[in-house]
Motif scaffolding. Structure first.
Motif, mmCIF file in Angstrom:
data_model
loop_
_atom_site.group_PDB
_atom_site.id
_atom_site.type_symbol
_atom_site.label_atom_id
_atom_site.label_comp_id
_atom_site.label_asym_id
_atom_site.label_seq_id
_atom_site.Cartn_x
_atom_site.Cartn_y
_atom_site.Cartn_z
ATOM 1 N N ASP A 133 0.836 -1.190 0.000
ATOM 2 C CA ASP A 133 0.000 0.000 0.000
ATOM 3 C C ASP A 133 0.878 1.250 0.000
ATOM 4 O OD1 ASP A 133 -2.601 1.372 0.224
ATOM 5 O OD2 ASP A 133 -1.860 1.931 2.211
ATOM 6 N N ALA A 134 1.901 1.260 0.848
ATOM 7 C CA ALA A 134 2.817 2.402 0.909
ATOM 8 C C ALA A 134 3.604 2.544 -0.394
ATOM 9 C CB ALA A 134 3.764 2.258 2.099
ATOM 10 N N LEU A 135 4.062 1.432 -0.945
ATOM 11 C CA LEU A 135 4.779 1.480 -2.223
ATOM 12 C C LEU A 135 3.887 2.055 -3.319
ATOM 13 C CD1 LEU A 135 6.708 -1.909 -2.263
ATOM 14 C CD2 LEU A 135 7.745 0.358 -2.484
ATOM 15 N N GLY A 136 2.636 1.665 -3.316
ATOM 16 C CA GLY A 136 1.709 2.128 -4.331
ATOM 17 C C GLY A 136 1.445 3.624 -4.273
ATOM 18 N N ARG A 137 1.763 4.254 -3.160
ATOM 19 C CA ARG A 137 1.556 5.696 -3.007
ATOM 20 C C ARG A 137 2.772 6.515 -3.449
ATOM 21 N NH1 ARG A 137 -3.020 6.238 0.256
ATOM 22 N NH2 ARG A 137 -3.571 4.318 1.300
ATOM 23 N N LEU A 138 3.883 5.840 -3.704
ATOM 24 C CA LEU A 138 5.087 6.549 -4.150
ATOM 25 C C LEU A 138 4.946 6.963 -5.613
ATOM 26 C CD1 LEU A 138 8.008 4.337 -2.762
ATOM 27 C CD2 LEU A 138 7.084 6.439 -1.785
ATOM 28 N N PRO A 139 5.647 8.023 -6.004
ATOM 29 C CA PRO A 139 5.726 8.319 -7.438
ATOM 30 C C PRO A 139 6.321 7.114 -8.174
ATOM 31 C CG PRO A 139 6.571 10.150 -6.136
ATOM 32 C CD PRO A 139 6.333 9.009 -5.183
ATOM 33 N N GLU A 140 5.895 6.899 -9.407
ATOM 34 C CA GLU A 140 6.228 5.695 -10.170
ATOM 35 C C GLU A 140 7.715 5.358 -10.175
ATOM 36 O OE1 GLU A 140 5.216 2.423 -12.718
ATOM 37 O OE2 GLU A 140 3.986 3.735 -11.501
ATOM 38 N N ARG A 141 8.565 6.312 -10.521
ATOM 39 C CA ARG A 141 10.000 6.016 -10.624
ATOM 40 C C ARG A 141 10.610 5.702 -9.262
ATOM 41 N NH1 ARG A 141 13.190 7.081 -15.132
ATOM 42 N NH2 ARG A 141 11.962 7.586 -16.939
#
Length: 197
Positions: A133-141
């Motif tokens: 969930d936290a990873l999914g909130r990061l900008p793509e790159r």
């Protein structure tokens, strides 16, 4: 270590995709043979359930086929694009499981054996949900750099080649991504079973 999806040169990938878009069945077969097993393997490492990973790999390839006629040569490596799609689909799957509260049996078993197996599995699943969930909130790159470095174990030069950026950019993306993850997860240590004693 070889790069994910690094089966061909970017030019070869683009040529094969253009031939596929023009109706060349041989190109479709070659692309599928090259990318389907790697897509499945990557999804398996992230999800841990073969059936779900097969669905994700199939969906990623379908998306590639759908955009094949619109692919702009030189836009990005097809292999990098596909890696991003598989990664996004895995993150989406984790989010959906968290939102619906379903699918906990589909998650991988905890790596450690424990006498309290059910509790360990629930804790493991909660940690996976929180991480993805936290990873999914990061900008793509940033997300891709963090995943490739710290989950997949690729070196900075390998990540730089996959993302088409310099090594310094990878270092910056990874550092910013890790800081953002830490900020998102800071209030969840107790909930996830990470206590400072």
């Amino acid at each position: 270590m070889t790069m994910p999806f690094d089966c061909t040169t970017p030019e070869d990938e683009a040529m094969l995709l253009a031939k596929f878009a023009a109706g060349d069945r041989t190109a479709a077969r070659v692309l599928t043979q090259r990318f389907a097993p790697i897509s499945l393997s990557f999804a398996m490492r992230k999800i841990g359930n073969r059936s779900v990973a097969e669905d994700i790999a199939q969906e990623a390839l379908l998306r590639l086929w759908k955009i094949s006629g619109d692919w702009e040569k030189g836009r990005a490596r097809i292999s990098t694009w596909l890696y991003q799609v598989v990664s996004n689909l895995c993150v989406d799957w984790y989010r959906k499981q968290k939102e619906t509260g379903q699918g906990t049996d589909d998650l991988p078993e905890p790596a450690t054996e424990s006498s309290d197996g059910a509790e360990a599995k629930l804790q493991h699943n909660a940690r996976l949900y929180a991480l993805y969930d936290a990873l999914g909130r990061l900008p793509e790159r940033q997300r891709l750099a963090v995943e490739m470095r710290h989950i997949e174990g690729y070196s900075n030069p390998e990540i730089a080649a996959a993302l088409g950026v310099g090594v310094e950019a990878v270092e910056s993306l990874t550092a910013r991504g890790k800081r953002a993850l830490a900020a998102q997860l800071v209030g969840k240590q107790d909930e996830l079973g990470f206590r400072d004693d």
